[in-house]
Design an enzyme around this catalytic site. Structure first.
Site, PDB file in Angstrom:
ATOM      1  CG  HIS A   1      -1.933  -1.059   1.271  1.00  0.00           C
ATOM      2  ND1 HIS A   1      -3.190  -0.946   0.737  1.00  0.00           N
ATOM      3  CD2 HIS A   1      -1.865  -2.312   1.786  1.00  0.00           C
ATOM      4  CE1 HIS A   1      -3.861  -2.068   0.946  1.00  0.00           C
ATOM      5  NE2 HIS A   1      -3.078  -2.921   1.574  1.00  0.00           N
TER       6      HIS A   1
ATOM      7  CG  ASN B   1      -8.126  -4.114   0.932  1.00  0.00           C
ATOM      8  OD1 ASN B   1      -7.350  -3.166   0.964  1.00  0.00           O
ATOM      9  ND2 ASN B   1      -7.782  -5.339   1.274  1.00  0.00           N
TER      10      ASN B   1
HETATM   11  C1  HEM Z   1      -2.396 -10.522   8.278  1.00  0.00           C
HETATM   12  C2  HEM Z   1      -2.745  -9.722   7.295  1.00  0.00           C
HETATM   13  C3  HEM Z   1      -2.181  -8.340   7.106  1.00  0.00           C
HETATM   14  C4  HEM Z   1      -1.031  -7.785   7.568  1.00  0.00           C
HETATM   15  C5  HEM Z   1       0.046  -8.435   8.426  1.00  0.00           C
HETATM   16  C6  HEM Z   1      -0.997  -6.421   7.074  1.00  0.00           C
HETATM   17  C7  HEM Z   1       0.026  -5.517   7.308  1.00  0.00           C
HETATM   18  C8  HEM Z   1       0.079  -4.246   6.815  1.00  0.00           C
HETATM   19  C9  HEM Z   1       1.168  -3.333   7.045  1.00  0.00           C
HETATM   20  C10 HEM Z   1       2.412  -3.648   7.855  1.00  0.00           C
HETATM   21  C11 HEM Z   1       0.871  -2.185   6.395  1.00  0.00           C
HETATM   22  C12 HEM Z   1       1.719  -0.926   6.337  1.00  0.00           C
HETATM   23  C13 HEM Z   1       1.364  -0.053   7.505  1.00  0.00           C
HETATM   24  C14 HEM Z   1       2.158   1.219   7.558  1.00  0.00           C
HETATM   25  O1  HEM Z   1       3.362   1.205   7.236  1.00  0.00           O
HETATM   26  O2  HEM Z   1       1.584   2.252   7.942  1.00  0.00           O
HETATM   27  C15 HEM Z   1      -0.413  -2.357   5.770  1.00  0.00           C
HETATM   28  C16 HEM Z   1      -1.081  -1.397   5.068  1.00  0.00           C
HETATM   29  C17 HEM Z   1      -2.414  -1.504   4.735  1.00  0.00           C
HETATM   30  N1  HEM Z   1      -3.213  -2.622   4.842  1.00  0.00           N
HETATM   31 FE1  HEM Z   1      -2.673  -4.382   5.583  1.00  0.00          FE
HETATM   32  N2  HEM Z   1      -2.127  -6.174   6.337  1.00  0.00           N
HETATM   33  C18 HEM Z   1      -2.888  -7.322   6.336  1.00  0.00           C
HETATM   34  C19 HEM Z   1      -4.091  -7.498   5.721  1.00  0.00           C
HETATM   35  C20 HEM Z   1      -4.885  -6.488   5.256  1.00  0.00           C
HETATM   36  C21 HEM Z   1      -6.282  -6.598   4.943  1.00  0.00           C
HETATM   37  C22 HEM Z   1      -7.117  -7.866   5.053  1.00  0.00           C
HETATM   38  C23 HEM Z   1      -6.690  -5.360   4.576  1.00  0.00           C
HETATM   39  C24 HEM Z   1      -8.065  -4.912   4.195  1.00  0.00           C
HETATM   40  C25 HEM Z   1      -9.155  -5.365   4.810  1.00  0.00           C
HETATM   41  C26 HEM Z   1      -5.547  -4.468   4.637  1.00  0.00           C
HETATM   42  C27 HEM Z   1      -5.565  -3.125   4.335  1.00  0.00           C
HETATM   43  C28 HEM Z   1      -4.469  -2.295   4.403  1.00  0.00           C
HETATM   44  C29 HEM Z   1      -4.494  -0.909   3.993  1.00  0.00           C
HETATM   45  C30 HEM Z   1      -5.686  -0.153   3.457  1.00  0.00           C
HETATM   46  C31 HEM Z   1      -3.209  -0.422   4.203  1.00  0.00           C
HETATM   47  C32 HEM Z   1      -2.724   0.987   3.905  1.00  0.00           C
HETATM   48  C33 HEM Z   1      -3.002   1.885   5.076  1.00  0.00           C
HETATM   49  C34 HEM Z   1      -2.606   3.299   4.757  1.00  0.00           C
HETATM   50  O3  HEM Z   1      -3.228   3.881   3.865  1.00  0.00           O
HETATM   51  O4  HEM Z   1      -1.669   3.807   5.395  1.00  0.00           O
HETATM   52  N3  HEM Z   1      -4.472  -5.184   5.053  1.00  0.00           N
HETATM   53  N4  HEM Z   1      -0.864  -3.630   6.031  1.00  0.00           N
END
Ligand code: HEM
Length: 507
Positions: free
Chosen positions: A58, A130
């Site tokens: 992302h 999402n």
């Molecule tokens: C075990 C599963 C998941 C892990 C370990 C994970 C981990 C992460 C991490 C580490 C980031 C970066 C955060 C940052 O640096 O600020 C991120 C960003 C993001 N994740 Fe996940 N994620 C997972 C599943 C999901 C799922 C299922 C969704 C949606 C339902 C999702 C939506 C997002 C979004 C929207 C961002 C961007 C947030 C932003 O705009 O700063 N992720 N994720």
């Protein structure tokens, strides 16, 4: 920028006037630069540190402020102040692609992340979702691998369809989400023209401390619109920031995008009797069984003043909930509760919640102390420990959520061993509701996307699609130019048999 603070006179970082910002101090008119040009040293040293780590996934994103207004009464389910009738809460939303790095083009085939921070009177609530109702995988162990598979190959440094599809097709629970990603919805026309989903099962609890399970859906009021591969390719060739530009310009001209929030509710009793695991993120709850209940409207109405300060430094985590909203036993959600804060402590530093876009707008008394970049006074002389005899930092047991009964032994359970598990049902249901033109787009997009892969991977995917709906598998097999009789044969095998039969040396 506020004119009263217009920085007309240049100073160094501690306020001393800078006499010259164009000509380095040199030893003689044609001589070398001297160390004594301390302003030059400061300027270069700061520049070298301007790039912070990008989000591991992302990374490419755009953001906007807004308001969330509750229009309907769901207080029988939740006591959260942000969800009480009439409540109006300021918000910040960031949209993103998942696989592309910070400089990637907006209009790639990918799912879109949508994270909204609600600055509620009871603390920040982050809904980090999402534009799809479910996800590819369901065990947190698979998450880093998913990203390694869709991102760059360790040898070539290039993205690899082979890695991507190899991983997807070895995990049959991806079939539904892969179907969505390859469908017409895989490239939205704009962020404004797509729906938003919380995906996981979360929980609500009310004033009487009664719990229900819930899912969040935000439906676009702008209508769904998508781009074809060809349209997206043409846009990416000339404008890599197409979606960001669209969002910014719509808000600047006062055309504020809106989404209607709905929830689906399942009681604890219904969850126990449900025909499949209601906490499995790869599964939907059917609307006819768990109808959408309207809650309110999210409107985006103000652009940030500074991209880095407000969008790049924004930090969301599903761990941020408020009284009345809770988690669920979803094992994927549980993993996320650790991952985000950990990533942000690395990406932005331990005091990242002090950055204005992340700071709660209610009283914050977390009593953490010190750490890099602590700039808020650090709680002055207040005691740094609890319990203490001075009435500082008392916990608030009245907001504790109701206890949750759990059953079973601690163990590594494979969801595929659960006899109620069906990895293909949802993809099959989606195929059935698709109109003919959407089916044709899905088959065409998939065949084009998987074309660079070896035959074993094509067979595996066609088999999964066949198991979802025979027509889906048959049409895909034909579009990919593989043997349909062989796909039918493979569909008779169990998962382990299919993996064995489609190992690369076998085909
Ligand atoms: C075990 C599963 C998941 C892990 C370990 C994970 C981990 C992460 C991490 C580490 C980031 C970066 C955060 C940052 O640096 O600020 C991120 C960003 C993001 N994740 Fe996940 N994620 C997972 C599943 C999901 C799922 C299922 C969704 C949606 C339902 C999702 C939506 C997002 C979004 C929207 C961002 C961007 C947030 C932003 O705009 O700063 N992720 N994720």
């Amino acid at each position: 920028m506020d004119d009263t603070h217009k920085p007309t006179k240049l100073t160094n970082e501690v306020g001393a006037p800078v006499p010259d910002n164009e000509n380095a101090i040199t030893a003689g008119p044609r001589g070398p630069v001297v160390m004594q040009d301390v302003w030059l040293m400061e300027k270069m040293a700061h520049f070298n540190r301007e790039v912070i780590p990008e989000r591991r996934m992302h990374a490419k994103g755009w953001g906007a402020y807004g308001t969330f207004t509750v229009t309907h009464d769901i207080s029988r389910y939740t006591k959260a102040a942000v969800l009480q009738p009439g409540a109006v809460t300021p918000t910040f939303t960031r949209f993103s692609t998942v696989a592309g790095e910070r400089g990637a083009a907006d209009c790639e085939r990918d799912i879109r992340g949508v994270a909204t921070k609600f600055y509620t009177t009871e603390g920040n609530w982050d809904l980090v979702g999402n534009n799809t109702p479910t996800f590819f995988i369901r065990d947190v162990h698979n998450f880093s691998d998913l990203n390694r598979a869709v991102k760059r190959d360790p040898r070539t440094g290039r993205r690899s369809a082979q890695n991507n599809w190899d991983f997807w097709t070895l995990l049959p629970e991806t079939t539904h989400q892969v179907t969505i990603t390859m469908s017409d919805r895989g490239i939205p026309a704009s962020f404004r023209n797509m729906d938003i989903f919380g995906e996981h099962t979360f929980s609500f609890y009310n004033e009487a401390n009664e719990r229900v399970w819930c899912k969040f859906h935000l439906k676009t009021q702008q209508g769904i619109k998508n781009l074809s591969d060809a349209e997206a390719e043409a846009i990416n060739a000339t404008n890599r920031e197409y979606h960001g530009q669209d969002l910014f310009e719509a808000i600047e001209r006062g055309d504020f995008p809106k989404w209607t929030m709905y929830v689906q509710i399942m009681t604890e009793e219904q969850a126990r009797a449900h025909y499949e695991n209601p906490f499995d993120i790869t599964k939907v709850w059917l609307h006819k069984e768990f109808p959408l209940i309207e809650v309110g409207v999210l409107e985006l109405n103000r652009n940030p003043e500074n991209y880095f300060a407000e969008v790049e430094q924004a930090a969301f985590t599903p761990a941020h909930v408020v009284p009345g909203i809770g988690f669920s036993p979803d094992r994927f959600l549980q993993g996320r509760l650790f991952a985000y804060g950990d990533a942000q402590r690395y990406r932005l530093g331990v005091n990242y919640n002090e950055i204005p876009v992340n700071r709660a707008r209610c009283e914050v008394n977390e009593y953490h102390r010190d750490g890099f970049m602590r700039v808020d006074g650090n709680y002055g002389a207040a005691p740094a420990y609890t319990p203490n005899s001075y009435d500082y930092w008392t916990a608030q047991p009245e907001v504790a959520e109701p206890p949750l009964e759990l059953e079973g032994a601690m163990w590594r359970y494979d969801p595929k061993d659960d006899p109620t598990d069906d990895c293909f049902r949802d993809a099959g249901l989606l195929w059935k509701v698709m109109t003919e033109d959407k089916r044709a787009i899905l088959v065409d997009n998939t065949a084009r996307n998987i074309a660079p892969c070896t035959p074993n991977i094509k067979y595996r995917h066609a088999t999964h699609c066949y198991l979802a709906d025979p027509e889906y598998g048959e049409r895909l097999a034909s579009a990919m130019g593989i043997d349909l009789a062989k796909v039918r044969e493979l569909a008779e095998l169990d998962h382990a048999g299919l993996v064995e039969a489609t190992l690369s040396e076998r085909m």
